[in-house]
Motif scaffolding. Sequence first.
Motif, PDB file in Angstrom:
ATOM      1  N   LEU A  33       4.481  16.245  11.594  1.00 16.60           N
ATOM      2  CA  LEU A  33       4.137  15.886  10.723  1.00 16.60           C
ATOM      3  C   LEU A  33       4.544  14.677  10.191  1.00 16.60           C
ATOM      4  CD1 LEU A  33       3.481  18.996   8.655  1.00 16.60           C
ATOM      5  CD2 LEU A  33       1.540  17.260  10.142  1.00 16.60           C
ATOM      6  N   ARG A  34       6.138  14.254   9.808  1.00 18.97           N
ATOM      7  CA  ARG A  34       6.574  13.055  10.264  1.00 18.97           C
ATOM      8  C   ARG A  34       6.499  12.430  10.218  1.00 18.97           C
ATOM      9  NH1 ARG A  34      12.942  15.476   8.369  1.00 18.97           N
ATOM     10  NH2 ARG A  34      12.497  16.228   6.748  1.00 18.97           N
ATOM     11  N   MET A  35       6.374  12.106  11.740  1.00 19.16           N
ATOM     12  CA  MET A  35       5.952  11.097  12.487  1.00 19.16           C
ATOM     13  C   MET A  35       4.624  10.290  12.249  1.00 19.16           C
ATOM     14  SD  MET A  35       5.778  10.378  16.789  1.00 19.16           S
ATOM     15  CE  MET A  35       4.071  10.923  16.462  1.00 19.16           C
ATOM     16  N   TYR A  36       3.699  11.295  12.048  1.00 15.86           N
ATOM     17  CA  TYR A  36       2.189  10.761  11.875  1.00 15.86           C
ATOM     18  C   TYR A  36       2.055   9.989  10.674  1.00 15.86           C
ATOM     19  CZ  TYR A  36      -2.724  11.532  10.448  1.00 15.86           C
ATOM     20  OH  TYR A  36      -3.542  11.758   9.703  1.00 15.86           O
ATOM     21  N   ASN A  37       3.050  11.238   8.721  1.00 13.98           N
ATOM     22  CA  ASN A  37       3.089  10.517   7.835  1.00 13.98           C
ATOM     23  C   ASN A  37       3.846   9.082   7.938  1.00 13.98           C
ATOM     24  OD1 ASN A  37       1.538  12.621   6.534  1.00 13.98           O
ATOM     25  ND2 ASN A  37       3.234  13.624   6.423  1.00 13.98           N
ATOM     26  N   SER A  38       4.994   8.831   8.761  1.00 16.12           N
ATOM     27  CA  SER A  38       5.199   7.557   8.970  1.00 16.12           C
ATOM     28  C   SER A  38       3.901   6.423   9.844  1.00 16.12           C
ATOM     29  CB  SER A  38       6.342   7.768   9.551  1.00 16.12           C
ATOM     30  OG  SER A  38       6.858   6.684   9.931  1.00 16.12           O
ATOM     31  N   LEU A  39       3.619   6.671  10.343  1.00 19.32           N
ATOM     32  CA  LEU A  39       2.455   6.204  11.069  1.00 19.32           C
ATOM     33  C   LEU A  39       1.346   5.903  10.917  1.00 19.32           C
ATOM     34  CD1 LEU A  39       0.807   5.419  14.048  1.00 19.32           C
ATOM     35  CD2 LEU A  39      -0.029   6.939  14.108  1.00 19.32           C
ATOM     36  N   VAL A  40       0.409   6.305   9.335  1.00 18.27           N
ATOM     37  CA  VAL A  40      -0.716   6.309   8.383  1.00 18.27           C
ATOM     38  C   VAL A  40       0.358   5.189   7.670  1.00 18.27           C
ATOM     39  CG1 VAL A  40      -1.597   7.506   7.117  1.00 18.27           C
ATOM     40  CG2 VAL A  40      -1.482   8.288   9.416  1.00 18.27           C
ATOM     41  N   GLU A  41       1.104   5.418   7.393  1.00 17.77           N
ATOM     42  CA  GLU A  41       1.808   4.888   6.110  1.00 17.77           C
ATOM     43  C   GLU A  41       2.418   3.403   6.611  1.00 17.77           C
ATOM     44  OE1 GLU A  41       5.470   4.596   2.746  1.00 17.77           O
ATOM     45  OE2 GLU A  41       5.000   6.581   3.467  1.00 17.77           O
ATOM     46  N   LYS A  42       2.462   3.599   7.506  1.00 11.95           N
ATOM     47  CA  LYS A  42       2.918   1.758   7.942  1.00 11.95           C
ATOM     48  C   LYS A  42       1.593   0.702   8.517  1.00 11.95           C
ATOM     49  CE  LYS A  42       5.774  -0.097  11.944  1.00 11.95           C
ATOM     50  NZ  LYS A  42       5.352  -1.325  11.766  1.00 11.95           N
ATOM     51  N   CYS A  43       1.026   1.906   9.212  1.00 11.80           N
ATOM     52  CA  CYS A  43      -0.302   1.550   9.530  1.00 11.80           C
ATOM     53  C   CYS A  43      -1.097   0.483   8.257  1.00 11.80           C
ATOM     54  CB  CYS A  43      -1.211   1.426  10.671  1.00 11.80           C
ATOM     55  SG  CYS A  43       0.292   2.138  12.600  1.00 11.80           S
ATOM     56  N   PHE A  44      -1.125   2.016   7.162  1.00  6.26           N
ATOM     57  CA  PHE A  44      -2.286   1.304   6.500  1.00  6.26           C
ATOM     58  C   PHE A  44      -1.694   0.058   5.767  1.00  6.26           C
ATOM     59  CE2 PHE A  44      -3.964   1.828   1.808  1.00  6.26           C
ATOM     60  CZ  PHE A  44      -4.609   2.136   1.607  1.00  6.26           C
ATOM     61  N   LYS A  45      -0.565  -0.118   5.182  1.00  8.65           N
ATOM     62  CA  LYS A  45       0.751  -0.920   4.324  1.00  8.65           C
ATOM     63  C   LYS A  45       0.173  -2.118   5.192  1.00  8.65           C
ATOM     64  CE  LYS A  45       3.912   1.630   1.774  1.00  8.65           C
ATOM     65  NZ  LYS A  45       5.568   1.577   1.297  1.00  8.65           N
ATOM     66  N   GLU A  46       0.490  -2.147   7.263  1.00  6.29           N
ATOM     67  CA  GLU A  46       0.097  -3.585   7.153  1.00  6.29           C
ATOM     68  C   GLU A  46      -1.555  -3.788   7.380  1.00  6.29           C
ATOM     69  OE1 GLU A  46       1.647  -5.509  11.842  1.00  6.29           O
ATOM     70  OE2 GLU A  46       3.147  -4.334  10.731  1.00  6.29           O
ATOM     71  N   CYS A  47      -1.973  -2.551   7.176  1.00  8.18           N
ATOM     72  CA  CYS A  47      -3.574  -3.566   7.622  1.00  8.18           C
ATOM     73  C   CYS A  47      -4.458  -3.330   7.239  1.00  8.18           C
ATOM     74  CB  CYS A  47      -4.296  -2.246   9.645  1.00  8.18           C
ATOM     75  SG  CYS A  47      -2.591  -2.369  10.787  1.00  8.18           S
ATOM     76  N   VAL A  48      -4.187  -2.436   5.948  1.00  5.43           N
ATOM     77  CA  VAL A  48      -5.194  -2.672   4.571  1.00  5.43           C
ATOM     78  C   VAL A  48      -5.135  -3.750   3.480  1.00  5.43           C
ATOM     79  CG1 VAL A  48      -6.624  -0.898   2.959  1.00  5.43           C
ATOM     80  CG2 VAL A  48      -5.830  -0.469   5.156  1.00  5.43           C
ATOM     81  N   ASN A  49      -5.565  -4.316   3.536  1.00  2.00           N
ATOM     82  CA  ASN A  49      -5.084  -5.772   2.021  1.00  2.00           C
ATOM     83  C   ASN A  49      -6.321  -5.706   1.125  1.00  2.00           C
ATOM     84  OD1 ASN A  49      -4.382  -6.072   4.796  1.00  2.00           O
ATOM     85  ND2 ASN A  49      -4.839  -8.093   5.174  1.00  2.00           N
ATOM     86  N   THR A  50      -7.963  -4.974   1.328  1.00  2.00           N
ATOM     87  CA  THR A  50      -8.048  -4.778   0.493  1.00  2.00           C
ATOM     88  C   THR A  50      -9.159  -3.605  -0.098  1.00  2.00           C
ATOM     89  OG1 THR A  50     -10.160  -5.720   1.296  1.00  2.00           O
ATOM     90  CG2 THR A  50      -9.314  -7.790   0.740  1.00  2.00           C
ATOM     91  N   PHE A  51      -9.563  -3.900  -0.984  1.00  2.00           N
ATOM     92  CA  PHE A  51      -9.973  -2.494  -1.856  1.00  2.00           C
ATOM     93  C   PHE A  51     -11.435  -2.662  -2.205  1.00  2.00           C
ATOM     94  CE2 PHE A  51      -5.676  -1.621  -1.570  1.00  2.00           C
ATOM     95  CZ  PHE A  51      -5.484  -0.295  -0.463  1.00  2.00           C
ATOM     96  N   TYR A  52     -12.428  -4.392  -1.970  1.00  2.00           N
ATOM     97  CA  TYR A  52     -13.300  -4.259  -2.211  1.00  2.00           C
ATOM     98  C   TYR A  52     -14.592  -3.287  -2.060  1.00  2.00           C
ATOM     99  CZ  TYR A  52     -11.132  -8.573  -3.533  1.00  2.00           C
ATOM    100  OH  TYR A  52     -10.554  -9.548  -3.715  1.00  2.00           O
ATOM    101  N   ARG A  53     -14.051  -2.626  -1.300  1.00  2.00           N
ATOM    102  CA  ARG A  53     -15.348  -1.728   0.022  1.00  2.00           C
ATOM    103  C   ARG A  53     -14.861  -0.365   0.226  1.00  2.00           C
ATOM    104  NH1 ARG A  53     -16.496  -4.780   5.203  1.00  2.00           N
ATOM    105  NH2 ARG A  53     -18.500  -2.839   5.337  1.00  2.00           N
ATOM    106  N   LYS A  54     -16.050   1.080   0.420  1.00  2.00           N
ATOM    107  CA  LYS A  54     -15.609   1.673   0.303  1.00  2.00           C
ATOM    108  C   LYS A  54     -14.721   2.412   1.820  1.00  2.00           C
ATOM    109  CE  LYS A  54     -18.738   4.935  -2.064  1.00  2.00           C
ATOM    110  NZ  LYS A  54     -19.918   5.903  -2.899  1.00  2.00           N
ATOM    111  N   SER A  55     -15.113   1.636   2.611  1.00  2.00           N
ATOM    112  CA  SER A  55     -15.105   1.683   4.160  1.00  2.00           C
ATOM    113  C   SER A  55     -14.173   0.250   4.233  1.00  2.00           C
ATOM    114  CB  SER A  55     -16.050   1.645   5.059  1.00  2.00           C
ATOM    115  OG  SER A  55     -16.836   0.976   4.673  1.00  2.00           O
ATOM    116  N   MET A  56     -13.691   0.730   5.734  1.00  2.00           N
ATOM    117  CA  MET A  56     -12.114  -0.692   5.633  1.00  2.00           C
ATOM    118  C   MET A  56     -13.063  -1.832   6.971  1.00  2.00           C
ATOM    119  SD  MET A  56      -9.381   1.206   7.930  1.00  2.00           S
ATOM    120  CE  MET A  56      -9.684   2.100   9.294  1.00  2.00           C
ATOM    121  N   THR A  57     -12.169  -3.167   7.275  1.00  2.00           N
ATOM    122  CA  THR A  57     -13.246  -3.695   7.485  1.00  2.00           C
ATOM    123  C   THR A  57     -12.896  -3.811   9.329  1.00  2.00           C
ATOM    124  OG1 THR A  57     -11.547  -5.273   7.200  1.00  2.00           O
ATOM    125  CG2 THR A  57     -13.182  -5.352   5.750  1.00  2.00           C
TER     126      THR A  57
END
Length: 94
Positions: A33-57
């Motif tokens: 679970l720690r590895m999964y949470n770390s993966l989600v947090e790292k990839c989200f911070k690095e990849c998701v830049n805008t919050f203009y839409r409900k879904s990711m580009t």
Amino acid sequence: MDKNIISDLDNFPEEDKQRMSTMADQFQIRDSLRMYNSLVEKCFKECVNTFYRKSMTKQEETCVLRCAQKYLRLSMQVGLRFSDLNQGSSTTDK
């Protein structure tokens, strides 16, 4: 692992062996679970830049997929390396 520790485990009552097995399983779940949470947090911070839409580009989805693949590949390589090192040390203990 030290041979003395393994031989000492054989002397434990069955109830204690079961309790230790349950604890080891819980540690493994916690670490996963720690590895999964770390993966989600790292990839989200690095990849998701805008919050203009409900879904990711499409670019964000591709980035997250590549990030997750790299992270999992690295984790697997590290695990294999530790396994190799552990086997090497156990053969020198004999």
